[in-house]
Design a protein around this motif. Sequence first.
Motif, short mmCIF file in Angstrom:
data_model
loop_
_atom_site.label_atom_id
_atom_site.label_comp_id
_atom_site.label_asym_id
_atom_site.label_seq_id
_atom_site.Cartn_x
_atom_site.Cartn_y
_atom_site.Cartn_z
N GLU A 26 7.10 14.61 -13.75
CA GLU A 26 6.43 15.70 -14.45
C GLU A 26 4.94 15.43 -14.63
N ASN A 27 4.55 14.14 -14.68
CA ASN A 27 3.13 13.81 -14.82
C ASN A 27 2.33 14.27 -13.60
N LEU A 28 2.87 14.01 -12.42
CA LEU A 28 2.18 14.43 -11.19
C LEU A 28 2.26 15.94 -11.04
N ASP A 29 3.39 16.53 -11.38
CA ASP A 29 3.53 17.98 -11.28
C ASP A 29 2.53 18.70 -12.19
N PHE A 30 2.31 18.15 -13.37
CA PHE A 30 1.33 18.72 -14.30
C PHE A 30 -0.07 18.60 -13.71
N TRP A 31 -0.39 17.44 -13.17
CA TRP A 31 -1.72 17.23 -12.56
C TRP A 31 -1.94 18.23 -11.42
N LEU A 32 -0.93 18.43 -10.58
CA LEU A 32 -1.04 19.38 -9.47
C LEU A 32 -1.18 20.82 -9.98
N ALA A 33 -0.45 21.13 -11.04
CA ALA A 33 -0.54 22.48 -11.62
C ALA A 33 -1.95 22.74 -12.14
N CYS A 34 -2.55 21.72 -12.74
CA CYS A 34 -3.92 21.86 -13.26
C CYS A 34 -4.92 22.04 -12.11
N GLU A 35 -4.71 21.33 -11.01
CA GLU A 35 -5.58 21.47 -9.85
C GLU A 35 -5.50 22.88 -9.29
N ASP A 36 -4.31 23.42 -9.23
CA ASP A 36 -4.11 24.78 -8.76
C ASP A 36 -4.72 25.78 -9.75
N PHE A 37 -4.56 25.50 -11.03
CA PHE A 37 -5.08 26.36 -12.09
C PHE A 37 -6.60 26.52 -11.99
N LYS A 38 -7.29 25.45 -11.66
CA LYS A 38 -8.75 25.48 -11.57
C LYS A 38 -9.26 26.40 -10.46
N LYS A 39 -8.40 26.70 -9.50
CA LYS A 39 -8.81 27.56 -8.38
C LYS A 39 -8.65 29.04 -8.71
N THR A 40 -8.07 29.36 -9.85
CA THR A 40 -7.83 30.75 -10.23
C THR A 40 -9.14 31.44 -10.61
N ARG A 41 -9.36 32.62 -10.07
CA ARG A 41 -10.60 33.36 -10.33
C ARG A 41 -10.40 34.53 -11.30
N SER A 42 -9.22 35.13 -11.27
CA SER A 42 -8.94 36.27 -12.14
C SER A 42 -8.74 35.80 -13.58
N LYS A 43 -9.48 36.41 -14.53
CA LYS A 43 -9.35 36.04 -15.93
C LYS A 43 -7.97 36.36 -16.48
N THR A 44 -7.39 37.45 -16.00
CA THR A 44 -6.05 37.82 -16.45
C THR A 44 -5.03 36.79 -15.99
N LYS A 45 -5.10 36.41 -14.71
CA LYS A 45 -4.18 35.41 -14.19
C LYS A 45 -4.44 34.05 -14.83
N LEU A 46 -5.69 33.78 -15.13
CA LEU A 46 -6.05 32.50 -15.74
C LEU A 46 -5.32 32.33 -17.08
N ALA A 47 -5.33 33.38 -17.89
CA ALA A 47 -4.68 33.33 -19.20
C ALA A 47 -3.16 33.16 -19.08
N SER A 48 -2.55 33.92 -18.16
CA SER A 48 -1.10 33.85 -18.01
C SER A 48 -0.68 32.49 -17.44
N LYS A 49 -1.45 31.97 -16.49
CA LYS A 49 -1.15 30.65 -15.92
C LYS A 49 -1.29 29.57 -16.99
N ALA A 50 -2.33 29.68 -17.79
CA ALA A 50 -2.57 28.68 -18.84
C ALA A 50 -1.39 28.61 -19.80
N ASN A 51 -0.88 29.76 -20.20
CA ASN A 51 0.26 29.79 -21.12
C ASN A 51 1.51 29.18 -20.48
N ARG A 52 1.74 29.50 -19.20
CA ARG A 52 2.92 28.97 -18.52
C ARG A 52 2.85 27.44 -18.40
#
Length: 230
Positions: free
Chosen positions: A125-151
């Motif tokens: 889960e530590n690596l999966d979280f790190w990868l999720a954060c890397e993917d999260f940083k590439k998000t450009r849409s503010k709406t998607k950014l908020a929903s991804k952050a919560n998930r």
Amino acid sequence: MEAAACLEKVLRPSRASPEQVWQVKESSDLDPVKPRGHQGHSSPGAQPTLPAKRAKDLKTRLGILLHKPELGHRIRTSSKLQLGSRWRDSSHEVLEWRESFDQLLKSKSGVTAFHTFLKTEFSEENLDFWLACEDFKKTRSKTKLASKANRIFEEFVQSEAPREVNIDHETREITRKNLSGATSTCFNEAQAKTRTLMEKDSYPRFLKSASYQDMTKQATSRGISKRSHT
């Protein structure tokens, strides 16, 4: 025998890479699956669903079983064979993984090998979280950014999360506050703490593991063989 079969099923590597798994999850409907017979949304602060609790209980029990000599030997042997066969064609790359943790994370094969190793320690889960954060940083849409952050927060960061990462209370609370105005940097501190934990704890054990030692021996012997034929 039943415990060994359960362990082998849990540790069987997915055909998809860790990055692909996260991307598939991200493109699908990630609303929590509700138990049959229950409708409506769960209230804020509700306890984890039964499947989440059962998953964490199973992880704890498997961690205990892992310390049994016979089962531990079977896991190490299985992982050794899986890793040794999967990266035979990346000889030079395999040797670079030991140079630094950054080198490992830059390599797709390295990330997959490290993820397979972390599964044997029940800490992927530590690596999966790190990868999720890397993917999260590439998000450009503010709406998607908020929903991804919560998930991401609900899956990895909040207390009693299904795949809770090992971070301190202060970092968890800082991350929680960052969600109110989610930006691409809201997980930076939590991601950095998780990365440091992997680099100082899991990464050295990965380099000393029988699986990686076998891969480096194969990579070295293949390099010698190639030079002798030139």
